[in-house]
Enzyme design. Sequence first.
Site, mmCIF file in Angstrom:
data_model
loop_
_atom_site.group_PDB
_atom_site.id
_atom_site.type_symbol
_atom_site.label_atom_id
_atom_site.label_comp_id
_atom_site.label_asym_id
_atom_site.label_seq_id
_atom_site.Cartn_x
_atom_site.Cartn_y
_atom_site.Cartn_z
ATOM 1 N N GLU A 257 0.892 -1.177 0.000
ATOM 2 C CA GLU A 257 0.000 0.000 0.000
ATOM 3 C C GLU A 257 0.919 1.211 0.000
ATOM 4 O O GLU A 257 1.519 1.536 1.026
ATOM 5 C CB GLU A 257 -0.854 0.025 1.267
ATOM 6 C CG GLU A 257 -1.722 -1.192 1.472
ATOM 7 C CD GLU A 257 -2.957 -1.173 0.601
ATOM 8 O OE1 GLU A 257 -3.298 -0.114 0.037
ATOM 9 O OE2 GLU A 257 -3.583 -2.233 0.476
ATOM 10 N N GLU A 389 5.147 12.913 -4.330
ATOM 11 C CA GLU A 389 4.351 12.915 -3.115
ATOM 12 C C GLU A 389 5.069 13.726 -2.037
ATOM 13 O O GLU A 389 6.207 13.439 -1.690
ATOM 14 C CB GLU A 389 4.139 11.483 -2.639
ATOM 15 C CG GLU A 389 3.236 11.429 -1.429
ATOM 16 C CD GLU A 389 2.957 10.014 -0.989
ATOM 17 O OE1 GLU A 389 3.915 9.255 -0.814
ATOM 18 O OE2 GLU A 389 1.774 9.687 -0.819
#
Length: 493
Positions: A257, A389
């Site tokens: 994830e 990110e």
Amino acid sequence: MLGTVKAEVRTYKNFVNGEWVAGSSGETFPVYDPSTEEVIAQVPSSNAADVDRAVKAARAAFDSGPWGQTNAADRGRILFKLAEKIRQNTAMLAELESRNSGKPIVEAEFDIADVATCFEYYGGLANKVMGHVNPVPANALSFTLREPVGVAGQIIPWNYPLLMAAWKLAPALAAGCTCVLKPAEQTPLTALEFANWFAEVGLPPGVVNIVNGFGETCGAALVAHPGVDKIAFTGSAAVGKLIVKSAADTLKRVTLELGGKSPNIFFEGADWEAAVDGALFGVFINQGEVCSAGSRILVEKKIYSKFVEAMTEKAKRIHLGAPLERDTKMGPLVSKEQYDRVSSYLEIGKKEAKVAIGGGRPKQFGKGYYVEPTIFYDVDNNARISREEIFGPVASVIPFDDEAGAIRIANDTPYGLAAAVWTRDIYKAFRVVKAVRAGIVWVNHMQPTYVEAPWGGYKQSGFGRELGPWGLEEYLETKQVFVNLDETPIAWY
Ligand code: NAP
Ligand code: MG
């Protein structure tokens, strides 16, 4: 109920085979309160020998311990008891989580409630795992058994510390696996407090082990260990890639994830106030330290200027404060390292785009890793602040011409964790839902998700799914049993 966690510095240990044990090197490292920058605990800096000890305990508990003989309903009962412990101790856990991670106490309380809900969900699911009878020819019977994958190594990040532990431990235990959990170095405390209840609820020794340490040493040793059958990882894409490479040597099962750069898309005609709130909430919740943060805010040109203005006005009202104050909406970032990282992106952003609000450290705080909610606008989708990110309270607002343009920009990213679309036009909403490549797409909302529904990424946001029955699947193997019903000898020579 503040004040239940004492402020003195305490040295925690690893939890291995049902006991608290010090790391073999005797070395520890400090754990901080990011709002005061003070040390609040020390934890062992575990090495490969410590990991080996934990894996051996998990291996023995799986291969020859009572856990393998536990029936599914009893495993479910243990998960319900863990959930009950969490609910009874919500105030203590939420306060510790808030102090250690910097997240607002009100959000920490939601997280801890979600932790309990996760254990309850998988408690209920434990005895609903069923095999199939396979329609093979009539002279045979074929059916499947669903069996636990074995020893699970679980590596988690710092943004939702106990919740990420729950997402990993609860389905693994429901499936009948045993676990070695490595919390993030910054935020190990709630998982360690949680371990205090394992014996009381009936978890046999070795079923859940917790080792503290750094990713590069402790985490890497867990991934490489031949006694581990599966690695479940949540964290950055960069570390995810290292894990896949290392796990290849022993062909472990891997679920990842990872991060995102999720588009939050606004069309003309969307419910205005809800949309502006949704843009801010989508990117600034949990100080922006959210894997699904709506960090690329795509706005239709017809409403673009007005939307940036409205976001900026409302962003002024976001209350930054100490994590334990109930009216705090944004606390400090988790660590000095993350503060420095986000600050460097603020400087990059100032060169790449215009600043609507924020861009630095809020002046009212003498201490703590606080960063202003920052909105960059007129951002190109190729800018670094659109592609990389940041994992902090930094929004890139990007204009688009039409639906096709919005979809093109939305998908022009290596990531694919999440997306949201805001419009009253249901035809448009569902066309966008289908066109965007992401593991979740919200319509007229962003961020809520529930344990009953799947969570995970497309593209470089990872593979595998957590939560719901999908999350349990990832901890199961499928065994076919073939029964010959034909007594005639095989005559093949
Ligand atoms: P990170 O650096 O990838 O760390 C995550 C975990 O991996 C930590 O426990 C870390 O240990 C460990 N680790 C680091 N290097 C390792 C290695 N070589 N081998 C094994 N383990 C290693 O990420 P982070 O900075 O903690 O967290 C932020 C990232 O997590 C963001 O990219 C975010 O998007 C992602 N995230 C994703 C989700 C999701 O559900 N998709 C949820 C939350 C966060 P230490 O930190 O203890 O050294
Ligand atoms: Mg790290």
